[in-house]
Design an enzyme around this catalytic site. Structure first.
Site, PDB file in Angstrom:
ATOM      1  N   SER A 191       0.808  -1.225   0.000  1.00 33.43           N
ATOM      2  CA  SER A 191       0.000   0.000   0.000  1.00 33.43           C
ATOM      3  C   SER A 191       0.839   1.272   0.000  1.00 33.43           C
ATOM      4  O   SER A 191       1.627   1.500  -0.896  1.00 33.43           O
ATOM      5  CB  SER A 191      -0.956  -0.050   1.190  1.00 33.43           C
ATOM      6  N   HIS A 192       0.714   2.044   1.064  1.00 31.29           N
ATOM      7  CA  HIS A 192       1.344   3.360   1.143  1.00 31.29           C
ATOM      8  C   HIS A 192       2.745   3.295   1.742  1.00 31.29           C
ATOM      9  O   HIS A 192       3.367   4.325   1.934  1.00 31.29           O
ATOM     10  CB  HIS A 192       0.460   4.238   2.019  1.00 31.29           C
ATOM     11  N   ASP A 239      -2.298   6.525  -3.396  1.00 37.94           N
ATOM     12  CA  ASP A 239      -1.153   5.895  -2.741  1.00 37.94           C
ATOM     13  C   ASP A 239      -0.492   4.821  -3.605  1.00 37.94           C
ATOM     14  O   ASP A 239      -0.805   4.675  -4.786  1.00 37.94           O
ATOM     15  CB  ASP A 239      -1.580   5.308  -1.386  1.00 37.94           C
ATOM     16  N   ASP A 272      -0.711   1.603  -4.023  1.00 40.88           N
ATOM     17  CA  ASP A 272      -1.520   0.644  -4.784  1.00 40.88           C
ATOM     18  C   ASP A 272      -2.829   1.231  -5.286  1.00 40.88           C
ATOM     19  O   ASP A 272      -3.699   0.499  -5.771  1.00 40.88           O
ATOM     20  CB  ASP A 272      -1.780  -0.606  -3.946  1.00 40.88           C
ATOM     21  N   ASP A 324      -5.455   2.690  -3.835  1.00 42.12           N
ATOM     22  CA  ASP A 324      -6.771   2.621  -3.188  1.00 42.12           C
ATOM     23  C   ASP A 324      -7.057   3.805  -2.264  1.00 42.12           C
ATOM     24  O   ASP A 324      -8.204   4.047  -1.914  1.00 42.12           O
ATOM     25  CB  ASP A 324      -6.977   1.276  -2.462  1.00 42.12           C
ATOM     26  N   ARG A 325      -6.021   4.552  -1.878  1.00 39.79           N
ATOM     27  CA  ARG A 325      -6.275   5.720  -1.023  1.00 39.79           C
ATOM     28  C   ARG A 325      -6.413   6.988  -1.859  1.00 39.79           C
ATOM     29  O   ARG A 325      -5.927   7.034  -2.994  1.00 39.79           O
ATOM     30  CB  ARG A 325      -5.116   5.935  -0.056  1.00 39.79           C
ATOM     31  N   LYS A 338     -11.264  -0.106  -1.277  1.00 33.74           N
ATOM     32  CA  LYS A 338     -11.364   1.336  -1.406  1.00 33.74           C
ATOM     33  C   LYS A 338     -10.735   1.707  -2.741  1.00 33.74           C
ATOM     34  O   LYS A 338      -9.980   0.929  -3.318  1.00 33.74           O
ATOM     35  CB  LYS A 338     -10.717   2.051  -0.233  1.00 33.74           C
TER      36      LYS A 338
HETATM   37  C1  G1P Z   1      -4.136   1.479   8.054  1.00 37.89           C
HETATM   38  C2  G1P Z   1      -5.340   2.374   8.213  1.00 37.89           C
HETATM   39  C3  G1P Z   1      -6.596   1.594   7.888  1.00 37.89           C
HETATM   40  C4  G1P Z   1      -6.496   0.994   6.498  1.00 37.89           C
HETATM   41  C5  G1P Z   1      -5.219   0.178   6.376  1.00 37.89           C
HETATM   42  C6  G1P Z   1      -5.003  -0.323   4.948  1.00 37.89           C
HETATM   43  O1  G1P Z   1      -4.206   0.403   8.959  1.00 37.89           O
HETATM   44  O2  G1P Z   1      -5.405   2.922   9.493  1.00 37.89           O
HETATM   45  O3  G1P Z   1      -7.705   2.447   7.980  1.00 37.89           O
HETATM   46  O4  G1P Z   1      -7.601   0.177   6.219  1.00 37.89           O
HETATM   47  O5  G1P Z   1      -4.095   0.964   6.737  1.00 37.89           O
HETATM   48  O6  G1P Z   1      -4.886   0.723   4.032  1.00 37.89           O
HETATM   49  P1  G1P Z   1      -3.432   0.394  10.370  1.00 37.89           P
HETATM   50  O7  G1P Z   1      -1.984   0.610  10.062  1.00 37.89           O
HETATM   51  O8  G1P Z   1      -3.975   1.537  11.158  1.00 37.89           O
HETATM   52  O9  G1P Z   1      -3.748  -0.948  10.965  1.00 37.89           O
HETATM   53 ZN    ZN Z   2      -3.263   1.371  -0.355  1.00 39.46          ZN
END
Ligand code: G1P
Ligand code: ZN
Length: 543
Positions: free
Chosen positions: A113-114, A277, A279, A281-282, A376
């Site tokens: 992800s991010h 982000d 991937d 999705d954000r 998302k």
């Molecule tokens: C974080 C975000 C959560 C999101 C997840 C995946 O998870 O807080 O809302 O769904 O990334 O993108 P966390 O690191 O808080 O467990």
């Molecule tokens: Zn992501």
């Protein structure tokens, strides 16, 4: 080509977190590490022989190598076909879209992800089910259980498959189809929104800037925004996906998307700015010199949903994760539709969407989406906003302030304390748990604690219970402080502190959130003993 059964030993740390298994690249590069997890997925999902699978990732370092391993293991485990994005690329929402459209037996998404990418940075893998959504906790628990007792995995001895040419090849008895990663997704977007109206807006002098952060959404945004919708060339910045995201942290917030933030807060700023982000999705939404919090964005999309063709008939319901502000609840109340409060993580929305109970979902962590897929979706949120802007013909800031005037404003902020020693972070949470009785009924200036608890959720569809989902301090005026440990980090522990205060009086709506929340922040620090216990005076990131 022959199928080889390889002896292996379990790794003890393959427990999927908030969104799949995430580790540093060198962890995944250990012999058998990825293979063990993939075999555990295959064994737990027990796909019928000849089933199809989707495989793709956000293009980060190790994506291609991992895909080759997964393809050979899929062939050795009886899959009949794998759809893989060209170059190994599929954004997370696009993967969800492809799984649903081609009705495959789910898919494997490679992403952290991010989180940053590169040889020493993060990698991740998760299984999404036939509905296109992240596996439920029951499935991820089953995968983890198998990973703890695995003794062998199956893999085909074969040369690597070319991922760069569209079309079909075979791998043993399995077909590999390399697909265009963008086209199914772009078609879906065009079916949801009024592309004609958006095209007119963009050609009428309305300027946009989309920061793909050198991540997976570059090709998607270029094709849809500049291609199909005619945004000016250059509207998409950092549009070429790189294995290390250009050394950046591909998280669309005010801290990490600084290139975009400078442009949107500079002279001659465009009318609309957005970022997504690693991937895809954000999303982060900005107006000219104006930031829309993700919680407000969800509420606004809900309140204006009928302006978009896909949601013209209205919404079945809304869901938000527990730490997300209650701004959406107010809209749901006005629309007389249900609003569900789920634990953090997109996997909790799937059942509600599959059961037709909710149409829109969102998280404060820059995630918004709808039942068009089961993830998302960053670009979807951008297009939804553009559709609303095309219909309302007002600046972003005016739309948001009008919304606050009508529904009140939920001031909101999240403080992240990243890379804490695990023991210290656990100590803060335990201390808070031990303080529930002492805190209940206690007053801090104008704030009185009504209740405190550790959030627990019973899924209304399948009855499953998820406990320990975050410490909540709920105040009598509706304000909240929430403490939660991240489930996506790969180094030490990350403690998140979420702060929310409701303000009905429009004459206070212009206040800076940090000013409006200053009192709550002090309470949070005091009751948690965060500074004493972690030695940190300041958060690493404030969103
Ligand atoms: C974080 C975000 C959560 C999101 C997840 C995946 O998870 O807080 O809302 O769904 O990334 O993108 P966390 O690191 O808080 O467990
Ligand atoms: Zn992501």
């Amino acid at each position: 080509m022959s199928i080889r059964t390889v002896s292996t030993q379990p790794f003890s740390d393959q427990k999927p977190g908030t969104s799949g298994l995430r580790k540093k690249v060198p962890v995944f590069q250990q012999p058998h590490y990825l293979e063990n997890f993939v075999q555990s997925i295959f064994d737990s999902i027990a796909a019928p022989k000849g089933a199809a699978l989707v495989v793709g990732g956000d293009g980060r370092y190790y994506n291609r190598e991992a895909i080759q391993i997964i393809l050979k293991m899929a062939a050795a485990n009886g899959f009949g076909k794998v759809l893989v994005g060209r170059g190994g690329i599929l954004s997370t929402p696009a993967a969800s879209c492809v799984i649903r459209k081609h009705k495959t037996f789910g898919g494997i998404i490679l992403s952290a992800s991010h989180n940053p990418g590169g040889p020493k940075e993060d990698f991740g893998i998760k299984y999404n089910g036939t509905n296109g959504g992240p596996a439920t906790e029951t499935v991820t628990e089953a995968i983890f259980a198998l990973s703890k007792k695995i003794s062998s995995y199956r893999i085909l001895d074969a040369a690597d498959v070319s991922l760069d040419t569209l079309g079909n090849t075979t791998l043993g008895d399995m077909q590999v189809q390399v697909i265009d990663p963008v086209s199914d997704y772009a078609e879906l977007m065009e079916s949801l929104f009024d592309f004609g109206a958006i095209r007119e807006l963009l050609q009428g002098g309305f300027r946009i800037k989309f920061d793909a952060m050198h991540a997976v959404n570059g090709p998607y945004a270029k094709h849809i925004l500049e291609g199909r919708l005619g945004a000016a060339a250059g509207s998409v910045m950092n549009g070429v996906p790189l294995e290390d995201f250009g050394g950046g942290h591909p998280d669309p917030n005010l801290t990490y998307a600084h290139d975009l933030v400078e442009i949107m807060y500079g002279d001659n700023a465009p009318d609309f700015g957005a970022a997504s982000d690693g991937d895809g999705d954000r999303n982060m939404i900005l107006g000219k010199h104006f930031f829309v919090t993700p919680s407000d964005s969800l509420a606004l999309l809900a309140a204006n949903a009928t302006l978009a063709p896909a949601y013209k008939k209205g919404l079945a319901g809304i869901a938000r994760s527990m730490p997300t502000s209650a701004a959406a609840d107010r809209v749901a109340q006005a629309l007389n539709i249900p609003c569900y409060e789920t634990p953090t993580g997109w996997k909790f929305f799937g059942n509600l969407m599959d059961a037709g109970r909710v149409t829109l979902c969102g998280e404060e962590s820059f995630g918004t989406g709808s039942d068009h897929v089961r993830e998302k979706d960053g670009l979807w949120a951008v297009l939804f906003w553009l559709n609303i802007l095309a219909a309302r013909k007002q600046p972003v800031e005016a739309i948001v302030t009008e919304h606050w005037a009508k529904y009140g404003r939920n001031f909101y902020s999240r403080y992240d304390y990243e890379g804490l020693p695990t023991e210290a972070a656990n100590g803060v949470v335990q201390h808070l748990r031990d303080s529930f009785a002492a805190l209940t009924g206690k007053s801090f200036g104008k704030y009185t604690v009504k209740t405190c608890d550790d959030f627990s959720y019973t899924d209304p569809v399948d009855g499953s219970v998820s406990q320990g989902q975050g410490i909540r301090l709920l105040f009598s005026d509706g304000s909240r402080i929430i403490f939660r440990l991240s489930g996506t980090g790969t180094e030490g522990a990350t403690l998140r502190v979420y702060l929310e205060a409701f303000e009905a009086d429009a004459s206070h709506h212009h206040l800076d959130a940090q000013v409006a929340l200053a009192g709550l922040i002090q309470i949070a620090l005091r009751v948690s003993e965060l500074q004493q216990r972690t030695g940190r005076d300041n958060p690493t990131v404030i969103t």
